[in-house]
Scaffold this motif. Sequence first.
Motif, PDB file in Angstrom:
ATOM      1  N   ALA A 114       0.760  -1.242   0.147  1.00  0.00           N
ATOM      2  CA  ALA A 114      -0.119   0.081   0.041  1.00  0.00           C
ATOM      3  C   ALA A 114       0.990   1.167  -0.023  1.00  0.00           C
ATOM      4  CB  ALA A 114      -0.859   0.158   1.361  1.00  0.00           C
ATOM      5  N   ARG A 115       0.066   2.220  -0.619  1.00  0.00           N
ATOM      6  CA  ARG A 115       1.157   3.499  -0.719  1.00  0.00           C
ATOM      7  C   ARG A 115       1.091   4.158   0.728  1.00  0.00           C
ATOM      8  NH1 ARG A 115      -0.992   6.101  -6.177  1.00  0.00           N
ATOM      9  NH2 ARG A 115      -2.746   4.841  -5.783  1.00  0.00           N
ATOM     10  N   ALA A 116       0.140   4.061   1.455  1.00  0.00           N
ATOM     11  CA  ALA A 116       0.050   4.604   2.805  1.00  0.00           C
ATOM     12  C   ALA A 116       1.204   3.858   3.592  1.00  0.00           C
ATOM     13  CB  ALA A 116      -1.120   4.466   3.462  1.00  0.00           C
ATOM     14  N   THR A 117       2.414   4.377   3.883  1.00  0.00           N
ATOM     15  CA  THR A 117       3.588   3.833   4.174  1.00  0.00           C
ATOM     16  C   THR A 117       3.304   3.056   5.672  1.00  0.00           C
ATOM     17  OG1 THR A 117       4.608   5.798   3.753  1.00  0.00           O
ATOM     18  CG2 THR A 117       5.969   3.896   4.245  1.00  0.00           C
ATOM     19  N   ILE A 118       2.437   3.798   6.491  1.00  0.00           N
ATOM     20  CA  ILE A 118       2.144   3.120   7.786  1.00  0.00           C
ATOM     21  C   ILE A 118       1.619   1.934   7.712  1.00  0.00           C
ATOM     22  CG2 ILE A 118       0.967   3.751   9.922  1.00  0.00           C
ATOM     23  CD1 ILE A 118       1.955   6.641   9.523  1.00  0.00           C
ATOM     24  N   ALA A 173       7.492  -8.447  -5.427  1.00  0.00           N
ATOM     25  CA  ALA A 173       6.618  -7.568  -5.748  1.00  0.00           C
ATOM     26  C   ALA A 173       6.883  -5.873  -5.150  1.00  0.00           C
ATOM     27  CB  ALA A 173       5.308  -7.957  -4.881  1.00  0.00           C
ATOM     28  N   LEU A 174       7.816  -5.836  -4.393  1.00  0.00           N
ATOM     29  CA  LEU A 174       8.238  -4.380  -4.056  1.00  0.00           C
ATOM     30  C   LEU A 174       9.283  -3.935  -5.158  1.00  0.00           C
ATOM     31  CD1 LEU A 174       7.441  -3.023  -1.560  1.00  0.00           C
ATOM     32  CD2 LEU A 174       9.629  -3.719  -0.490  1.00  0.00           C
ATOM     33  N   LEU A 175       9.742  -4.833  -5.566  1.00  0.00           N
ATOM     34  CA  LEU A 175      10.576  -4.440  -6.682  1.00  0.00           C
ATOM     35  C   LEU A 175      10.182  -4.034  -7.854  1.00  0.00           C
ATOM     36  CD1 LEU A 175      13.777  -4.992  -6.331  1.00  0.00           C
ATOM     37  CD2 LEU A 175      13.692  -6.639  -7.983  1.00  0.00           C
ATOM     38  N   ILE A 176       9.049  -4.502  -8.088  1.00  0.00           N
ATOM     39  CA  ILE A 176       8.008  -4.384  -9.485  1.00  0.00           C
ATOM     40  C   ILE A 176       7.512  -3.031  -9.053  1.00  0.00           C
ATOM     41  CG2 ILE A 176       6.184  -5.154 -10.952  1.00  0.00           C
ATOM     42  CD1 ILE A 176       7.389  -7.845  -9.951  1.00  0.00           C
ATOM     43  N   ALA A 177       6.973  -3.032  -7.940  1.00  0.00           N
ATOM     44  CA  ALA A 177       6.138  -1.747  -7.339  1.00  0.00           C
ATOM     45  C   ALA A 177       6.700  -0.753  -7.699  1.00  0.00           C
ATOM     46  CB  ALA A 177       5.500  -1.893  -5.921  1.00  0.00           C
ATOM     47  N   ARG A 178       8.229  -0.346  -7.451  1.00  0.00           N
ATOM     48  CA  ARG A 178       9.028   0.608  -7.705  1.00  0.00           C
ATOM     49  C   ARG A 178       9.728   0.567  -8.820  1.00  0.00           C
ATOM     50  NH1 ARG A 178      11.305  -0.354  -1.438  1.00  0.00           N
ATOM     51  NH2 ARG A 178       9.660   0.119  -0.428  1.00  0.00           N
ATOM     52  N   VAL A 182       5.641   0.889 -13.230  1.00  0.00           N
ATOM     53  CA  VAL A 182       4.852   1.080 -12.614  1.00  0.00           C
ATOM     54  C   VAL A 182       4.248   2.558 -11.975  1.00  0.00           C
ATOM     55  CG1 VAL A 182       3.852   0.744 -10.232  1.00  0.00           C
ATOM     56  CG2 VAL A 182       4.841  -1.099 -11.745  1.00  0.00           C
ATOM     57  N   GLU A 183       5.657   3.343 -11.752  1.00  0.00           N
ATOM     58  CA  GLU A 183       5.429   4.757 -11.616  1.00  0.00           C
ATOM     59  C   GLU A 183       4.890   5.714 -12.697  1.00  0.00           C
ATOM     60  OE1 GLU A 183       8.899   6.107 -10.047  1.00  0.00           O
ATOM     61  OE2 GLU A 183       8.911   4.993  -8.193  1.00  0.00           O
ATOM     62  N   SER A 184       5.278   5.087 -14.191  1.00  0.00           N
ATOM     63  CA  SER A 184       4.589   5.777 -15.147  1.00  0.00           C
ATOM     64  C   SER A 184       3.054   5.581 -15.436  1.00  0.00           C
ATOM     65  CB  SER A 184       5.393   5.428 -16.541  1.00  0.00           C
ATOM     66  OG  SER A 184       5.148   4.264 -16.923  1.00  0.00           O
ATOM     67  N   ALA A 185       2.935   4.276 -15.299  1.00  0.00           N
ATOM     68  CA  ALA A 185       1.432   3.880 -15.321  1.00  0.00           C
ATOM     69  C   ALA A 185       0.571   4.633 -14.148  1.00  0.00           C
ATOM     70  CB  ALA A 185       1.101   2.492 -14.987  1.00  0.00           C
ATOM     71  N   LEU A 186       1.058   4.734 -13.256  1.00  0.00           N
ATOM     72  CA  LEU A 186       0.293   5.516 -12.080  1.00  0.00           C
ATOM     73  C   LEU A 186       0.342   6.966 -12.257  1.00  0.00           C
ATOM     74  CD1 LEU A 186       1.794   3.942  -8.771  1.00  0.00           C
ATOM     75  CD2 LEU A 186      -0.438   3.560  -9.504  1.00  0.00           C
ATOM     76  N   SER A 187       1.324   7.413 -12.843  1.00  0.00           N
ATOM     77  CA  SER A 187       1.476   8.768 -13.144  1.00  0.00           C
ATOM     78  C   SER A 187       0.344   9.096 -14.334  1.00  0.00           C
ATOM     79  CB  SER A 187       2.652   9.556 -13.247  1.00  0.00           C
ATOM     80  OG  SER A 187       3.258   8.830 -14.632  1.00  0.00           O
ATOM     81  N   ASN A 188       0.280   8.129 -15.282  1.00  0.00           N
ATOM     82  CA  ASN A 188      -0.768   8.226 -16.190  1.00  0.00           C
ATOM     83  C   ASN A 188      -2.048   8.047 -15.967  1.00  0.00           C
ATOM     84  OD1 ASN A 188       1.012   8.748 -18.298  1.00  0.00           O
ATOM     85  ND2 ASN A 188       1.161   6.800 -18.889  1.00  0.00           N
ATOM     86  N   GLY A 189      -2.259   7.848 -14.579  1.00  0.00           N
ATOM     87  CA  GLY A 189      -3.677   7.885 -13.993  1.00  0.00           C
ATOM     88  C   GLY A 189      -4.253   6.404 -13.761  1.00  0.00           C
ATOM     89  N   ALA A 190      -3.403   5.604 -13.973  1.00  0.00           N
ATOM     90  CA  ALA A 190      -3.968   4.090 -13.438  1.00  0.00           C
ATOM     91  C   ALA A 190      -4.270   3.869 -12.104  1.00  0.00           C
ATOM     92  CB  ALA A 190      -2.966   2.935 -14.076  1.00  0.00           C
ATOM     93  N   ALA A 192      -4.628   2.144  -8.616  1.00  0.00           N
ATOM     94  CA  ALA A 192      -3.539   1.049  -7.854  1.00  0.00           C
ATOM     95  C   ALA A 192      -4.182  -0.439  -8.227  1.00  0.00           C
ATOM     96  CB  ALA A 192      -3.605   1.546  -6.336  1.00  0.00           C
ATOM     97  N   SER A 193      -5.486  -0.464  -8.070  1.00  0.00           N
ATOM     98  CA  SER A 193      -5.752  -1.832  -8.004  1.00  0.00           C
ATOM     99  C   SER A 193      -5.386  -2.338  -9.555  1.00  0.00           C
ATOM    100  CB  SER A 193      -7.585  -2.163  -7.693  1.00  0.00           C
ATOM    101  OG  SER A 193      -8.058  -1.179  -8.732  1.00  0.00           O
TER     102      SER A 193
END
Lengths: 331, 576
Positions: A114-118, A173-178, A182-190, A192-193
């Motif tokens: 999850a992006r919420a680190t806590i 999974a963490l490696l791929i998430a970072r 993945v970051e570009s997909a997220l910044s393109n508005g994809a 999280a799920s």
Amino acid sequence: MIAMNSRRYAFRATGIVLRSMWHRAEGRFSLLVLGVWILVSLVSVFWTPWSLWWTDGYHVWQKPSMRHLLGTDGTGADVLSWLMAGSRTNLLICVLTVAVTAIFGLLLLAAMLARATIFAQISVVVIDALISLPTVLIALILAVPFGPSVAVIIAACGFGYGLNLARIARPQALLIARSGYVESALSNGARASGVFLRHIVPNIMPVLTVQLSISAGTVVLAESGLTYLGIGVQSGVPSWGHSLATSVSFINIYPLTVLWPGLIITCIVLSLNLCGDTLRDCADPLSNVQLRNAQFNSGQERSGQVRSGQVSSGQARNDQLNRVTTKGSGQ
Amino acid sequence: MLRRWDARQITQYQNSNDRENIMAENLNSGDARSTTTGTTGLVHDDQHVAEQSTGTAGSTDDSLNSYQKRHRRVPPWIWIVAAIAAVAIIVGGVFAYRHRNSTGSVAATSHSISIGLKLAPTNLDIRNETGAALDQVLIGNVYEGLVARDADNAVVPALAKSWTVSKDAKTYTFTLNAGERFSNGDALDSKDVAWSLNSLISNDYVNAQALANVESVSADGATTVVVKLKAPDATLLWNLTGRAGLVLDEDAQYDAKTQAVGSGPYLVQSFKQNESLTLKANPHYWGSHKAKTQTVVLRYLTDDNAAINALKSNNVQVLAPITENLSSSVSKDGNFVVKAGDDTDKFVLAFNGAGSKTSDKRVREAIRYAIDNKALISSRGGADAMLGGPIPALDPGYENLTKLYPFDQAKAKKLLSEAGYNASKPLKLDLEYANIYGTEIGDQLRSQLKTVGIELNVKVVEFSAWLQDVYTNKNYDLSLVDHNESHDFYTWANPDYYFNYDNKQVQDLYAKAVSSTTNSEYESYLRKAARLVSEDAPADWLFNYRVTTAYRKGVTGFPLNLNQFQLPLWNVQYRA
């Protein structure tokens, strides 16, 4: 059109994977054993040599004969019929446990990424704590209010193995998430799920396959163990664990009756584990050239559509490929 | 001189195939016929000679006589004598060996014997701790009662050598044996008896309810005890064979949890909880049941397979009980004896008398008809006995009631359809029982009842869960439990018991039985009541469990009947 294409690709890919598994000795063995298992389970729904309800107090602990191919047990029931019927219970337990493990494990994995680190950190700690609970203990606790049942086995094992799965898949999974895509997909508005299902899950497939196949094998063992302890399947429900538990105290006198379920359990667990291993090798486009070609071709067909998922997914594989090669050259 | 020559000749004759030699013989004999067979086999020649010598018996011819004499040494009787001598030596040797062996084994009669038991007592406090495991090892060995039970569950004298009962059956007068002592050397007299019984009643120790009818117990002189009853009680004497009748030493100071001071042939040497109890012969023992083996170790082996291994490896010489189905591995071995003894265990499949479905008598009867008790017994190994009612053969009031509800599936189906159940509306029942009885019996019952159209849902639970659901809350359809107690017909006369069985007639009959003044009256009332109960079908008595004991050859005097209740060990011996 698109749906048809992707379905055709899925069929072709499945065929390629099965074929390459068949060409390996251990793959062939496991496919054969699992095939027979499924076949026997289906047959046992409609037919068993003797009715499961049939007992004969005058002919208990009989040796194998033409009448009873594997002999009779302590109630005079036919051992073969019970083992056949047991195979469908075990198949059900196996399939459902794998499903529960996959769903629960991926949910936990998602929580840990999850992006919420806590939130992510808390779930890591909680999972680490829960993983220390033995599956048997979970089953024992569940059996108190619900009584022994198939559901208890599935719940306890699914829970335990799901924790394991999440824990083991997390680093990759963490490696791929970072990763960049993945970051570009997220910044393109994809969402999280969507990113999780399209990018992360396909990329940790090898780990998932192996872990799930190990879960499938372990739950067969767990079923017999829990049934022996009296918290597995209920009395009267056929299962290999039931056959084993009812005969194991007579192992000194009637060893054959214990041998059959023991042999079956060993065979099935072995082939499930082998199946996982070969499946990982054969279903991985990196090591299976045929599959990679098929994927490449279908990717060509679909190149006209703009689907970030597909593209980045391919990118991920390339990343992985690079990693493998650098690793290889390093050695 | 002649003898020596003869002997030489014989050896020559026997040893040689030389033609010349035989020719010489023939010439010697002067018989022309012999020469024709000159070079043929010895035996052949010899036969001729034998014929000839018989033929010419009494001849005056010297050479002939000498030949005859010479050949009289050879005839078969020498061999017969030799054979007889050889046999005599061998037989004598064997006898001598066996004799030596038997004298050897007399010397080897073991001073100690180990016995494997299953259920372990928590501690040795016989007045406060419940459980048959304690009665089993202490009564008759360490503690003695006024009276005791014999192998057939009948009352026999123990501390009291005799007793008389008044006409109204309300006064029992016991006469004690002379010279009775406790294991600490104290004398045992009527005061100890009165104190033991009175303190049991006043302190409400375990089993005090067995003496509920007792008004007073008093000592009358050193050897006479008078027990007065409020009402006649036909069960009193048998009750006194249990804990209620035990006599303890008022003056002895000891920790009752780990020690015991009684008057029996043994005393407690050491007690290790859940592990073993060691008994030693009581040096102060007064009576005729003097211990034959100095030390008896009772080991508690809860795991069946471990117990059998202990027996095979001679860690224990006796195993009681041995699971019948497991005993075949021992009985095949020639070193062991496996025997079943009679018992009072009744495996009761109780039908809840207040249950929504089982309150219908037709349903209960249908279940009884549907159960094939013989098959159940056979699958367990075949040692158990059929039982058709609440009273087993070793208890008073027994009658063979197995013919009341024989195995008859057609009748069962008919009764079920009368009760309104059929294929589209099958009778569904729950059976709950403790896991100590194994899953087999439930599986078999389900399968047997399925055949007549009853769907049995079997729940095998922990014993504590059974106690909670069935025994305490009476929330069940069918329950299975082993009622092992002897003389326990009262449970059917108690409407509050978990059976939920309430039959006024049975209760009256039981009350009459208890207050009867003679034994035969007591038994006949019980018999009537038992028949009534069985006819009502409040339960199916699946079988009468018989206890199977396995022991190493050379063990003698081990009681086989009822050995899970009282296990008198004074007569046990082991010759290795």
